[in-house]
Write an enzyme that holds these catalytic residues in place. Structure first.
Site, PDB file in Angstrom:
ATOM      1  N   LYS A 154     -20.564 -26.358  12.440  1.00 48.18           N
ATOM      2  CA  LYS A 154     -20.126 -24.949  12.408  1.00 48.18           C
ATOM      3  C   LYS A 154     -19.865 -24.453  13.829  1.00 48.18           C
ATOM      4  O   LYS A 154     -18.844 -23.817  14.111  1.00 48.18           O
ATOM      5  CB  LYS A 154     -21.194 -24.080  11.722  1.00 48.18           C
ATOM      6  CG  LYS A 154     -21.284 -24.340  10.218  1.00 48.18           C
ATOM      7  CD  LYS A 154     -22.499 -23.716   9.551  1.00 48.18           C
ATOM      8  CE  LYS A 154     -22.604 -24.198   8.103  1.00 48.18           C
ATOM      9  NZ  LYS A 154     -23.771 -23.716   7.368  1.00 48.18           N
ATOM     10  N   GLN A 188     -29.271 -20.746   8.613  1.00 48.03           N
ATOM     11  CA  GLN A 188     -29.109 -22.023   7.902  1.00 48.03           C
ATOM     12  C   GLN A 188     -30.261 -22.241   6.917  1.00 48.03           C
ATOM     13  O   GLN A 188     -31.428 -22.054   7.253  1.00 48.03           O
ATOM     14  CB  GLN A 188     -29.037 -23.173   8.923  1.00 48.03           C
ATOM     15  CG  GLN A 188     -28.711 -24.525   8.330  1.00 48.03           C
ATOM     16  CD  GLN A 188     -27.305 -24.607   7.720  1.00 48.03           C
ATOM     17  OE1 GLN A 188     -26.397 -23.891   8.112  1.00 48.03           O
ATOM     18  NE2 GLN A 188     -27.142 -25.476   6.751  1.00 48.03           N
ATOM     19  N   ASP A 205     -21.724 -15.795   4.981  1.00 39.99           N
ATOM     20  CA  ASP A 205     -22.029 -16.762   3.916  1.00 39.99           C
ATOM     21  C   ASP A 205     -21.726 -16.167   2.538  1.00 39.99           C
ATOM     22  O   ASP A 205     -21.621 -16.888   1.554  1.00 39.99           O
ATOM     23  CB  ASP A 205     -23.535 -17.086   3.924  1.00 39.99           C
ATOM     24  CG  ASP A 205     -23.866 -18.409   4.598  1.00 39.99           C
ATOM     25  OD1 ASP A 205     -23.050 -19.339   4.528  1.00 39.99           O
ATOM     26  OD2 ASP A 205     -24.969 -18.497   5.188  1.00 39.99           O
TER      27      ASP A 205
HETATM   28  N1  GUN Z   1     -27.426 -24.875   3.690  1.00 40.44           N
HETATM   29  C1  GUN Z   1     -26.607 -25.682   2.971  1.00 40.44           C
HETATM   30  N2  GUN Z   1     -25.406 -25.068   2.772  1.00 40.44           N
HETATM   31  C2  GUN Z   1     -25.486 -23.855   3.367  1.00 40.44           C
HETATM   32  C3  GUN Z   1     -24.565 -22.785   3.515  1.00 40.44           C
HETATM   33  O1  GUN Z   1     -23.423 -22.800   3.030  1.00 40.44           O
HETATM   34  N3  GUN Z   1     -25.027 -21.707   4.224  1.00 40.44           N
HETATM   35  C4  GUN Z   1     -26.285 -21.643   4.748  1.00 40.44           C
HETATM   36  N4  GUN Z   1     -26.637 -20.546   5.402  1.00 40.44           N
HETATM   37  N5  GUN Z   1     -27.153 -22.635   4.623  1.00 40.44           N
HETATM   38  C5  GUN Z   1     -26.750 -23.737   3.940  1.00 40.44           C
END
Ligand code: GUN
Length: 301
Positions: free
Chosen positions: A54, A98, A121
């Site tokens: 990311k 995350q 998100d």
């Molecule tokens: N953990 C696994 N996929 C995601 C996601 O799309 N967003 C976040 N914040 N954590 C994750």
């Protein structure tokens, strides 16, 4: 005949190029760039790999990108005050925590503390509600479902009037993609069925699908004979089924397998996403798109 392979890698690269140009244009016009913070608690290897991806993409697109690493034993209170700090920071437009978080932290409490305007998100109940209402009520779309919709549209499959079957009912993929597909409008307007662990005849439902979206987290769950000839198959499963030595680096890397038996399914489907290289690259790209939107919305207000 072998199916068309829907390359998430290529489609994601196209969208990133569109975003990169948009970001450069906004910087020139308004002197602002999108700001994204990714907060990582602990050192879970899969999470480290996701946030690294990311951050790398955000950096490549010209964002102000911040990686905020916190120790595994951080208190819930301290994590809440970090979220609050970024909620108030005008240079930050997107706040991402995350997941998963360590067991002593209430995940729901943390996610609900992110201000909905920076919830890139799209996990906050306010944004989930907006998505469900649809139309001009929508602020963000959740990243993986939004990526799935882009893959279907950009590979030329018609969703309007199509039978879409979604396998899985998670809050991150199954429920939102079903919702997005049934909205009125382009890339939607489908007849949607959601099947799950409580469904009696999974196979019969899958066989009806013009577009089959599988997000069950069970490697190889969908068998080739469950696929309608010519159907578009979107495999969201990323299952780690072992390890192998990378030919490039010589290091051990995970062996990933989807929820669909790809080699056999590609002989029946009209189009199919591979694992890896299908839905995965789209998720990060849609996160970037949401962050650009969050920034643009601040210019309007
Ligand atoms: N953990 C696994 N996929 C995601 C996601 O799309 N967003 C976040 N914040 N954590 C994750």
């Amino acid at each position: 005949m072998s199916a068309k392979i829907i390359s998430g890698k290529e489609i994601a690269a196209q969208i990133r190029e569109e975003l990169r140009k948009e970001v450069a244009g906004m910087k020139e016009k308004y002197g602002v760039v999108p700001g994204l913070v990714t907060i990582l608690v602990g050192k879970n290897p899969a999470s480290v790999s996701y946030v690294t991806g990311k951050q790398k993409t955000a950096h490549e697109l010209g964002f102000n990108s911040i990686q905020d690493d916190q120790p595994e034993d951080i208190s819930e209170e301290d994590l809440l005050s970090i979220v609050d700090k970024y909620n108030k920071d005008p240079k930050i437009h997107g706040v991402l925590v995350q997941l998963p978080l360590p067991g002593h932290i209430n995940e729901k409490k943390i996610l609900n503390a992110i201000t909905p305007d920076k919830d890139v998100d799209c996990f906050h109940p306010v944004n989930v509600g907006r998505m469900m209402i649809g139309g001009d009520e929508v602020k963000f779309l959740p990243c993986t479902p939004a990526g799935i919709q882009e893959l279907i549209v950009r590979s030329g499959y018609e969703t309007s009037g199509a039978e879409v079957v979604v396998v899985g009912r998670s809050n991150i993929v199954g429920k939102p993609i079903a919702n997005i597909m049934l909205q009125k409008g382009k890339g939607a307007n489908a007849t949607v069925t959601v099947v799950h662990t409580g469904t009696k005849n999974l196979e019969e439902h899958c066989k009806r699908a013009d577009i089959l979206i599988v997000a069950a987290g069970v490697p190889g769950l969908v068998k080739p004979e469950w696929i309608k000839p010519g159907a578009c198959v979107i495999d969201v499963g990323v299952n780690r089924v072992g390890e192998k030595k990378s030919e490039k680096t010589g290091r051990m890397i995970p062996i990933l397998k989807g929820d669909v038996d790809f080699d056999a399914a590609k002989e029946i489907a009209g189009a199919i996403t591979p694992v890896p290289g299908g839905v995965g690259p789209m998720t990060i790209t849609m996160l970037m798109k949401n962050t650009v939107k969050a920034m643009k919305d601040t210019l309007k207000s």
